[in-house]
Design a protein around this motif. Structure first.
Motif, PDB file in Angstrom:
ATOM      1  N   TYR A  93       1.730  95.264  84.100  1.00 29.87           N
ATOM      2  CA  TYR A  93       3.188  95.397  84.157  1.00 29.87           C
ATOM      3  C   TYR A  93       3.852  94.025  84.228  1.00 29.87           C
ATOM      4  N   LEU A  94       3.267  93.129  85.079  1.00 30.66           N
ATOM      5  CA  LEU A  94       3.829  91.785  85.189  1.00 30.66           C
ATOM      6  C   LEU A  94       3.760  91.067  83.847  1.00 30.66           C
ATOM      7  N   ASP A  95       2.660  91.338  83.100  1.00 25.71           N
ATOM      8  CA  ASP A  95       2.495  90.674  81.812  1.00 25.71           C
ATOM      9  C   ASP A  95       3.520  91.148  80.797  1.00 25.71           C
ATOM     10  N   LEU A  96       4.146  92.333  81.037  1.00 27.73           N
ATOM     11  CA  LEU A  96       5.187  92.825  80.144  1.00 27.73           C
ATOM     12  C   LEU A  96       6.525  92.149  80.406  1.00 27.73           C
ATOM     13  N   ALA A  97       6.651  91.522  81.572  1.00 29.25           N
ATOM     14  CA  ALA A  97       7.913  90.883  81.928  1.00 29.25           C
ATOM     15  C   ALA A  97       8.202  89.745  80.958  1.00 29.25           C
ATOM     16  N   ASN A  98       9.455  89.566  80.605  1.00 21.81           N
ATOM     17  CA  ASN A  98       9.840  88.533  79.649  1.00 21.81           C
ATOM     18  C   ASN A  98      10.235  87.244  80.342  1.00 21.81           C
ATOM     19  N   VAL A  99       9.836  87.103  81.592  1.00 20.88           N
ATOM     20  CA  VAL A  99      10.062  85.866  82.331  1.00 20.88           C
ATOM     21  C   VAL A  99       8.743  85.394  82.912  1.00 20.88           C
ATOM     22  N   MET A 100       8.673  84.114  83.216  1.00 22.65           N
ATOM     23  CA  MET A 100       7.478  83.514  83.820  1.00 22.65           C
ATOM     24  C   MET A 100       7.447  83.860  85.304  1.00 22.65           C
ATOM     25  N   ILE A 101       6.302  84.400  85.804  1.00 19.68           N
ATOM     26  CA  ILE A 101       6.160  84.752  87.213  1.00 19.68           C
ATOM     27  C   ILE A 101       4.962  84.002  87.774  1.00 19.68           C
ATOM     28  N   VAL A 102       5.173  83.228  88.846  1.00 20.08           N
ATOM     29  CA  VAL A 102       4.085  82.454  89.464  1.00 20.08           C
ATOM     30  C   VAL A 102       4.130  82.652  90.974  1.00 20.08           C
ATOM     31  N   VAL A 103       2.954  82.876  91.583  1.00 22.56           N
ATOM     32  CA  VAL A 103       2.819  83.022  93.033  1.00 22.56           C
ATOM     33  C   VAL A 103       2.019  81.833  93.547  1.00 22.56           C
ATOM     34  N   ILE A 104       2.556  81.142  94.564  1.00 19.42           N
ATOM     35  CA  ILE A 104       1.927  79.928  95.113  1.00 19.42           C
ATOM     36  C   ILE A 104       1.747  80.124  96.614  1.00 19.42           C
ATOM     37  N   ASP A 105       0.528  79.810  97.143  1.00 20.09           N
ATOM     38  CA  ASP A 105       0.296  79.955  98.578  1.00 20.09           C
ATOM     39  C   ASP A 105       0.801  78.732  99.329  1.00 20.09           C
ATOM     40  N   ARG A 106       0.635  78.757 100.647  1.00 18.11           N
ATOM     41  CA  ARG A 106       1.208  77.706 101.493  1.00 18.11           C
ATOM     42  C   ARG A 106       0.680  76.316 101.156  1.00 18.11           C
ATOM     43  N   SER A 107      -0.530  76.231 100.607  1.00 22.51           N
ATOM     44  CA  SER A 107      -1.112  74.931 100.292  1.00 22.51           C
ATOM     45  C   SER A 107      -0.775  74.469  98.881  1.00 22.51           C
ATOM     46  N   GLY A 108       0.064  75.247  98.159  1.00 20.08           N
ATOM     47  CA  GLY A 108       0.467  74.841  96.827  1.00 20.08           C
ATOM     48  C   GLY A 108      -0.448  75.318  95.730  1.00 20.08           C
ATOM     49  N   ILE A 109      -1.387  76.213  96.051  1.00 29.50           N
ATOM     50  CA  ILE A 109      -2.355  76.695  95.070  1.00 29.50           C
ATOM     51  C   ILE A 109      -1.798  77.936  94.361  1.00 29.50           C
ATOM     52  N   VAL A 110      -1.958  77.982  93.057  1.00 33.88           N
ATOM     53  CA  VAL A 110      -1.484  79.116  92.253  1.00 33.88           C
ATOM     54  C   VAL A 110      -2.434  80.286  92.433  1.00 33.88           C
ATOM     55  N   SER A 111      -1.900  81.440  92.862  1.00 32.76           N
ATOM     56  CA  SER A 111      -2.730  82.634  93.021  1.00 32.76           C
ATOM     57  C   SER A 111      -2.422  83.687  91.966  1.00 32.76           C
ATOM     58  N   LEU A 112      -1.315  83.558  91.229  1.00 33.86           N
ATOM     59  CA  LEU A 112      -0.985  84.529  90.170  1.00 33.86           C
ATOM     60  C   LEU A 112      -0.074  83.864  89.147  1.00 33.86           C
ATOM     61  N   LEU A 113      -0.360  84.120  87.875  1.00 30.46           N
ATOM     62  CA  LEU A 113       0.503  83.678  86.772  1.00 30.46           C
ATOM     63  C   LEU A 113       0.468  84.757  85.705  1.00 30.46           C
ATOM     64  N   ASN A 114       1.633  85.225  85.283  1.00 32.64           N
ATOM     65  CA  ASN A 114       1.639  86.316  84.298  1.00 32.64           C
ATOM     66  C   ASN A 114       1.512  85.767  82.882  1.00 32.64           C
ATOM     67  N   LYS A 115       1.445  86.702  81.927  1.00 30.19           N
ATOM     68  CA  LYS A 115       1.207  86.342  80.527  1.00 30.19           C
ATOM     69  C   LYS A 115       2.303  85.430  79.991  1.00 30.19           C
ATOM     70  N   LYS A 116       3.576  85.724  80.323  1.00 29.71           N
ATOM     71  CA  LYS A 116       4.682  84.895  79.849  1.00 29.71           C
ATOM     72  C   LYS A 116       4.545  83.476  80.376  1.00 29.71           C
ATOM     73  N   GLY A 117       4.092  83.327  81.643  1.00 31.18           N
ATOM     74  CA  GLY A 117       3.881  82.003  82.206  1.00 31.18           C
ATOM     75  C   GLY A 117       2.818  81.242  81.445  1.00 31.18           C
ATOM     76  N   CYS A 118       1.727  81.936  81.079  1.00 28.37           N
ATOM     77  CA  CYS A 118       0.668  81.282  80.295  1.00 28.37           C
ATOM     78  C   CYS A 118       1.215  80.819  78.948  1.00 28.37           C
ATOM     79  N   GLU A 119       2.084  81.642  78.313  1.00 29.12           N
ATOM     80  CA  GLU A 119       2.656  81.267  77.018  1.00 29.12           C
ATOM     81  C   GLU A 119       3.518  80.014  77.147  1.00 29.12           C
ATOM     82  N   ILE A 120       4.330  79.947  78.197  1.00 33.62           N
ATOM     83  CA  ILE A 120       5.225  78.803  78.384  1.00 33.62           C
ATOM     84  C   ILE A 120       4.429  77.533  78.646  1.00 33.62           C
ATOM     85  N   LEU A 121       3.419  77.624  79.537  1.00 29.69           N
ATOM     86  CA  LEU A 121       2.643  76.434  79.905  1.00 29.69           C
ATOM     87  C   LEU A 121       1.596  76.076  78.862  1.00 29.69           C
ATOM     88  N   GLY A 122       1.185  77.049  78.023  1.00 26.53           N
ATOM     89  CA  GLY A 122       0.159  76.772  77.037  1.00 26.53           C
ATOM     90  C   GLY A 122      -1.243  76.815  77.582  1.00 26.53           C
TER      91      GLY A 122
END
Length: 686
Positions: A572-601
């Motif tokens: 469902y998150l991958d269907l979103a047309n916006v970039m979604i990123v989840v970052i923990d307290r130490s700055g580590i990425v724990s989730l990135l959706n498909k749109k985010g991967c497209e934007i970052l390459g």
């Protein structure tokens, strides 16, 4: 390129029309010298507009137009004639003509006006076709997406719901069509949903991508869902998909409760091992209940054999003076009228959930009852087979205790009662040492099995083999018994396994269904008189381990279901047309959706587990963004809920992202993650 059909019985005028209109690269011109010829062309080709003369032999322009409209042909139509009678123009428009243009002597102006009319009609036609295609596309998604969806207008009325929505809520489309959307929103969620609805209409860029609300089912029950409304301004519609996460939250709550109870049991056993007598044991039990069981009140009451009154022996929190003054007689006319009476007089564990009424615990002081406990359990304590009192546990949470907890509570009762009996025989130190050593071995086995069931990366075959090994060690006092586990059409056995005529066994069950068995085969002498305690303890251990195996299978099943739901949520998150990123307290990425991967390459695997600031931000922005992140992690998001920042793509390109930030807290209110949804606005800022 638009295809235009020009119809006129004067060949010279047709060529003149072709000459002028062909000057535009936007048109392809077809010619017909009669209405009949035009109909023949229309039967084999689709036109974007028709320009027709009025006066023509056999069939004039208005008859031609009328015939087209009767056949359902809605191609844009311009009546282009030298006759200027007003009644002709009115009749043409009444028949469905889009424009009426009279021929004149100023050829240049005339054809400029004709071109303008054609441009308007072609543009409108293209927009209408696009709108129809868009509506058909959205309807296909709406009906076949697999998600529950509702469609409404901008005034908040429900226009349509799909089959998945009907199954989720029990409402049929005809039940709520034309009614306000609040019909199926649970009361506690209406204010939040209404606020989002208004924001999405007036200021959609500030509306969240999704949010959690409670849906009201037709039968009055409710379901927790993720709602992700999408406003379609062109159609003035709001389409909202709903993802049911009720069972995920229930599963998470169930796992959390089970882990909490296992932690409680583990530390109860540790308290037993540390205690030299019952005066040390009881305070430790109460402290463990508060610290590891996360309970709000715990106390141990013992029956005075002379007065037959229950008197508190220990309690926690220790500053509870009301408990210290408590005195509860056991000679009432209704011995089962409250939890303490039932536990002591009926020799059973008592559980109350979803609100503790005043009558449930009449022995409690009013000051204690007024604190609003919603769950309680009273556990009878035995010594030498005789009930001497009870361990009483209270929580302000509803449903703290469940029927599934009875097994663990029985283990607590059995362990504490065993300890009480053991501590009562101080004059038999050697026997007590042997008994405790055996119990320690068994508790260690239980603890090992509990640890194994929670160990990540251990497959089920490995888990079963390790359980058999743990049981072999725990029962070494039985002259190395032979152990066999049968489950899932597989058999696991200890080293040198061989059957004997004497054995004990326990069934492995899950939700009342027998999945397999645990068997311990002994040498015959162990079943002779005098070894009843050993056999009893072994059987208890075997039953407890069998229970934990069943619980491990249950957790494994729940984990698989949870993973499936998470995978669905990820889709469902991958269907979103916006970039979604989840970052923990130490700055580590724990989730990135498909749109985010497209934007970052990047591929998702190249991002998850990496530091966001060091890898995906340009150097000049890192410190500024880190300061914003630290402010949000500290709980202050007011100044940074909406920010615009740069990101660094895999190719080294700088992109500008408009971020909407929020965060997730744990039970204590501590921020543990940030969730950011971003829209690429690079093209808008160049």
């Amino acid at each position: 390129m638009a295809v235009i059909l020009c119809v006129d019985d004067e060949p010279a005028f047709l060529e003149l029309t072709r000459s002028y209109l062909s000057r535009s690269d936007s048109y392809e011109i077809d010619l017909a010298d009669s209405a009949e010829a035009a109909l023949d062309r229309i039967s084999s080709r689709k036109y974007d507009a028709i320009v027709s003369d009025y006066q023509m032999p056999v069939m004039d322009g208005l008859e031609f137009l009328k015939l087209l409209r009767e056949q359902g042909d809605d191609t844009p139509f311009i009546v282009f004639t030298g006759k200027g009678r007003e009644e002709v123009a009115i009749e043409a428009l009444n028949l469905g003509a889009d424009f009426y243009l009279q021929k004149g002597s100023d050829t240049k102006s005339l054809y400029a006006e004709l071109s303008n009319m054609i441009d308007q009609l072609v543009g409108r036609r293209t927009a209408e076709v696009s709108l129809i295609e868009s509506e058909e596309r959205y309807r296909g998604i709406f009906e076949n997406s697999g998600s529950a969806m509702a469609m409404g207008d901008s005034d908040g009325r429900v226009l349509l719901v799909n089959k998945a929505f009907e199954e989720l809520t029990g409402f049929k489309n005809e039940d709520i069509e034309g009614k306000m959307w609040t019909t199926f929103i649970y009361e506690s969620s209406i204010d939040m949903a209404r606020k989002d609805f208004e924001t999405r209409k007036t200021n959609p860029e500030n509306a969240p991508t999704s949010y959690e609300i409670w849906l009201k089912r037709k039968d009055g029950s409710k379901r927790l869902v993720i709602a992700s409304p999408k406003f379609l301004p062109s159609m003035k519609l709001i389409i909202t998909p709903f993802v049911d996460i009720t069972h995920i939250r229930d599963a998470e709550a169930g796992l959390a409760r089970m882990n909490r109870m296992f932690e409680f049991l583990s530390h109860v056993n540790q308290a037993i091992l540390r205690s030299k007598n019952r005066h040390e044991l009881f305070p430790l039990l109460c402290q463990v209940a508060i610290e590891y069981g996360k309970l709000d009140l715990a106390w141990v009451g013992l029956v005075d054999p002379v007065s037959n009154i229950v008197i508190p022996e220990a309690w926690a929190p220790i500053d509870n003076a009301d408990i210290a003054r408590l005195r509860a007689p056991l000679n009432g006319n209704s011995p089962g009228s409250n939890s303490l009476m039932a536990a002591i007089t009926e020799h059973r564990i008592v559980i109350h959930s979803r609100g503790v009424r005043v009558g449930d615990d009449q022995h409690l002081p009013e000051q204690v009852r007024s604190l609003g406990y919603n769950s309680l359990s009273a556990i009878p304590l035995r010594m030498q087979g005789r009930v001497i009192g009870s361990l009483n546990l209270y929580s302000k949470k509803s449903d703290y205790f469940a029927e599934d907890d009875l097994g663990l509570l029985r283990e607590i009762a059995a362990d504490v009662s065993y300890a009480l009996s053991s501590l009562d025989f101080e004059d038999r130190l050697s026997q007590r040492t042997i008994d405790l050593a055996r119990r320690v071995s068994q508790l260690s086995c239980l603890y090992t099995v509990s640890e194994l069931s929670n160990q990540e990366g251990l497959d089920f075959d490995g888990f079963c083999a390790r359980v058999v090994d743990a049981l072999s060690v725990a029962m070494q006092h039985s002259n190395l018994p032979k152990i066999r586990m049968s489950i899932r059409d597989k058999i696991y056995s200890s080293k040198g396994f061989a059957e004997t005529s004497d054995k004990i066994s326990a069934s492995i069950t899950m939700s009342g269904v027998i999945l397999g068995s645990l068997e311990v085969f002994h040498p015959p002498e162990l079943h002779e008189p005098g070894n009843e305690t050993i056999l009893h303890d072994e059987l208890q251990l075997l039953q407890a381990v069998a229970g934990k195996i069943g619980e491990a299978i249950h957790r494994e099943q729940m984990s698989q279901e949870l993973n499936m739901e998470r995978a669905a949520a990820q889709k469902y998150l991958d269907l979103a047309n916006v970039m979604i990123v989840v970052i923990d307290r130490s700055g580590i990425v724990s989730l990135l959706n498909k749109k985010g991967c497209e934007i970052l390459g990047y591929h998702e695997s190249e991002v998850i587990g990496k530091n966001w600031f060091d890898n995906f931000l340009p150097p000049e922005s890192r410190e500024t963004v880190k300061e914003i992140f630290e402010t949000i992690i500290g709980g202050d998001i007011s100044r940074h809920e909406q920010v615009v920042e740069k990101v660094l793509t895999k190719s080294g390109e700088i992109k500008i992202i408009s971020w909407h930030n929020t965060y997730i807290c744990d039970e204590s209110g501590k921020v543990i993650n940030t969730i950011s949804s971003g829209l690429d606005i690079s093209e808008n800022t160049t």
